[in-house]
Motif scaffolding. Sequence first.
Motif, PDB file in Angstrom:
ATOM      1  N   LYS A  12       8.670   1.666   2.664  1.00 55.76           N
ATOM      2  CA  LYS A  12       7.291   1.297   2.356  1.00 55.76           C
ATOM      3  C   LYS A  12       6.404   2.188   3.224  1.00 55.76           C
ATOM      4  O   LYS A  12       6.486   2.143   4.449  1.00 55.76           O
ATOM      5  CB  LYS A  12       7.048  -0.187   2.642  1.00 55.76           C
ATOM      6  CG  LYS A  12       7.890  -1.111   1.765  1.00 55.76           C
ATOM      7  CD  LYS A  12       7.571  -2.566   1.993  1.00 55.76           C
ATOM      8  CE  LYS A  12       8.121  -3.087   3.331  1.00 55.76           C
ATOM      9  NZ  LYS A  12       9.580  -3.182   3.325  1.00 55.76           N
ATOM     10  N   VAL A  13       5.556   2.987   2.563  1.00 58.12           N
ATOM     11  CA  VAL A  13       4.783   4.011   3.267  1.00 58.12           C
ATOM     12  C   VAL A  13       3.305   3.864   2.923  1.00 58.12           C
ATOM     13  O   VAL A  13       2.934   3.811   1.743  1.00 58.12           O
ATOM     14  CB  VAL A  13       5.277   5.432   2.905  1.00 58.12           C
ATOM     15  CG1 VAL A  13       4.531   6.474   3.729  1.00 58.12           C
ATOM     16  CG2 VAL A  13       6.780   5.557   3.117  1.00 58.12           C
ATOM     17  N   ARG A  32       9.176  10.747  -4.553  1.00 60.69           N
ATOM     18  CA  ARG A  32      10.476  11.273  -4.981  1.00 60.69           C
ATOM     19  C   ARG A  32      11.629  10.551  -4.290  1.00 60.69           C
ATOM     20  O   ARG A  32      12.739  10.496  -4.814  1.00 60.69           O
ATOM     21  CB  ARG A  32      10.557  12.776  -4.718  1.00 60.69           C
ATOM     22  CG  ARG A  32       9.696  13.608  -5.655  1.00 60.69           C
ATOM     23  CD  ARG A  32      10.039  15.075  -5.588  1.00 60.69           C
ATOM     24  NE  ARG A  32       9.705  15.677  -4.316  1.00 60.69           N
ATOM     25  CZ  ARG A  32       8.525  16.213  -4.021  1.00 60.69           C
ATOM     26  NH1 ARG A  32       7.544  16.193  -4.924  1.00 60.69           N
ATOM     27  NH2 ARG A  32       8.300  16.761  -2.834  1.00 60.69           N
ATOM     28  N   GLN A  33      11.362  10.000  -3.128  1.00 61.05           N
ATOM     29  CA  GLN A  33      12.383   9.237  -2.408  1.00 61.05           C
ATOM     30  C   GLN A  33      12.455   7.778  -2.874  1.00 61.05           C
ATOM     31  O   GLN A  33      13.259   6.999  -2.378  1.00 61.05           O
ATOM     32  CB  GLN A  33      12.108   9.278  -0.905  1.00 61.05           C
ATOM     33  CG  GLN A  33      12.237  10.654  -0.284  1.00 61.05           C
ATOM     34  CD  GLN A  33      11.985  10.653   1.215  1.00 61.05           C
ATOM     35  OE1 GLN A  33      11.942   9.601   1.860  1.00 61.05           O
ATOM     36  NE2 GLN A  33      11.804  11.825   1.796  1.00 61.05           N
ATOM     37  N   GLY A  34      11.581   7.424  -3.808  1.00 65.79           N
ATOM     38  CA  GLY A  34      11.577   6.060  -4.325  1.00 65.79           C
ATOM     39  C   GLY A  34      10.842   5.074  -3.449  1.00 65.79           C
ATOM     40  O   GLY A  34      11.053   3.855  -3.562  1.00 65.79           O
ATOM     41  N   ALA A  35       9.950   5.551  -2.591  1.00 64.28           N
ATOM     42  CA  ALA A  35       9.239   4.673  -1.671  1.00 64.28           C
ATOM     43  C   ALA A  35       8.172   3.848  -2.381  1.00 64.28           C
ATOM     44  O   ALA A  35       7.603   4.254  -3.396  1.00 64.28           O
ATOM     45  CB  ALA A  35       8.590   5.489  -0.557  1.00 64.28           C
ATOM     46  N   VAL A  36       7.901   2.692  -1.811  1.00 64.42           N
ATOM     47  CA  VAL A  36       6.732   1.895  -2.177  1.00 64.42           C
ATOM     48  C   VAL A  36       5.543   2.487  -1.426  1.00 64.42           C
ATOM     49  O   VAL A  36       5.608   2.671  -0.205  1.00 64.42           O
ATOM     50  CB  VAL A  36       6.923   0.423  -1.782  1.00 64.42           C
ATOM     51  CG1 VAL A  36       5.662  -0.384  -2.062  1.00 64.42           C
ATOM     52  CG2 VAL A  36       8.125  -0.165  -2.510  1.00 64.42           C
ATOM     53  N   LEU A  37       4.475   2.781  -2.140  1.00 64.92           N
ATOM     54  CA  LEU A  37       3.364   3.503  -1.529  1.00 64.92           C
ATOM     55  C   LEU A  37       2.081   2.684  -1.501  1.00 64.92           C
ATOM     56  O   LEU A  37       1.722   2.011  -2.468  1.00 64.92           O
ATOM     57  CB  LEU A  37       3.094   4.808  -2.291  1.00 64.92           C
ATOM     58  CG  LEU A  37       4.215   5.849  -2.303  1.00 64.92           C
ATOM     59  CD1 LEU A  37       3.822   7.028  -3.181  1.00 64.92           C
ATOM     60  CD2 LEU A  37       4.515   6.317  -0.882  1.00 64.92           C
ATOM     61  N   ASP A  87       7.081   0.535   6.568  1.00 66.38           N
ATOM     62  CA  ASP A  87       7.987   1.184   7.511  1.00 66.38           C
ATOM     63  C   ASP A  87       7.303   2.349   8.208  1.00 66.38           C
ATOM     64  O   ASP A  87       7.592   2.652   9.366  1.00 66.38           O
ATOM     65  CB  ASP A  87       9.231   1.699   6.778  1.00 66.38           C
ATOM     66  CG  ASP A  87       9.997   0.585   6.095  1.00 66.38           C
ATOM     67  OD1 ASP A  87      10.581  -0.244   6.808  1.00 66.38           O
ATOM     68  OD2 ASP A  87       9.997   0.545   4.847  1.00 66.38           O
ATOM     69  N   ILE A  88       6.409   3.024   7.484  1.00 64.85           N
ATOM     70  CA  ILE A  88       5.724   4.208   8.002  1.00 64.85           C
ATOM     71  C   ILE A  88       4.246   4.107   7.649  1.00 64.85           C
ATOM     72  O   ILE A  88       3.890   3.855   6.492  1.00 64.85           O
ATOM     73  CB  ILE A  88       6.301   5.503   7.397  1.00 64.85           C
ATOM     74  CG1 ILE A  88       7.807   5.611   7.652  1.00 64.85           C
ATOM     75  CG2 ILE A  88       5.587   6.726   7.961  1.00 64.85           C
ATOM     76  CD1 ILE A  88       8.473   6.756   6.884  1.00 64.85           C
ATOM     77  N   VAL A  89       3.390   4.302   8.633  1.00 66.73           N
ATOM     78  CA  VAL A  89       1.945   4.394   8.412  1.00 66.73           C
ATOM     79  C   VAL A  89       1.512   5.795   8.843  1.00 66.73           C
ATOM     80  O   VAL A  89       1.726   6.186   9.999  1.00 66.73           O
ATOM     81  CB  VAL A  89       1.171   3.334   9.208  1.00 66.73           C
ATOM     82  CG1 VAL A  89      -0.339   3.538   9.052  1.00 66.73           C
ATOM     83  CG2 VAL A  89       1.573   1.931   8.755  1.00 66.73           C
TER      84      VAL A  89
END
Length: 263
Positions: A12-13, A32-37, A87-89
Amino acid sequence: MRHSAMQDAPLKVFITGASSGIGAALAAVYARQGAVLGLVARRGEALAGFRQSHPDHPIAIYPADVRDADALAAAARDFIAQYGMPDIVIANAGVSRGVLTGEGDLATFRDVMDTNYFGMVATFEPFASAMKQARRGTLVGIASVAGVRGLPGSGAYSASKAAALAYLEALRVEMRPFGVPVVTIAPGYIRTPMTAKNPYRMPFLMDADQFAAKTAQAIARGTSFAVFPWPMRVAAAMLRALPRWVYDRVFEKAPRKPRAAGH
């Protein structure tokens, strides 16, 4: 915290300044990595276009200005309510405008600092406490090698990026006991709309897509500080080491970014 493609749930980014340039390139890499944005930018139509071009991805868009801390906090609350804590901000939103002291550019100085520095703080603010409590998550700040020395004609941009570099370093140490990495990414010259009108040579110019891919790799490795393209790290170190009298003579006649429109 190292992120792996093998983890059970998708990343989740949350990214600011995501409508163009580096931010859009980062969003594409994580899509492309399938992340939730969660994507924030002033240009809502560009965010909507990105979401439409990725119909199979969960993408929340937030048309907002990072100078509006309340709007950022509302976006953070909405994203967490829908998908959970990111997970990443990535605090990426930034502006670069030519300015001169004594020429009526005070409002532009303030605007650049509010966006590039205070906007970064406001981006992290809604997430930092929860990340500390959960002892997970990563905060990423996009700074710049322009923060190493004060560039004539770009005093606002250099000052804002110097402030960002110092802030990110302080935050990294503050968050360390809680197991929350803080990653500083310092771009050199990246091919984006921001650099398109620079009227001077830009050594080691890197495409935004390549920069974004390397940045995502650095974040996944848990790197605390990275400069891309890598030759700019050497150039920045040499620039920092220059005696003031040499720096002054060399850069006194250096080409400068045009002043902001309207001045």
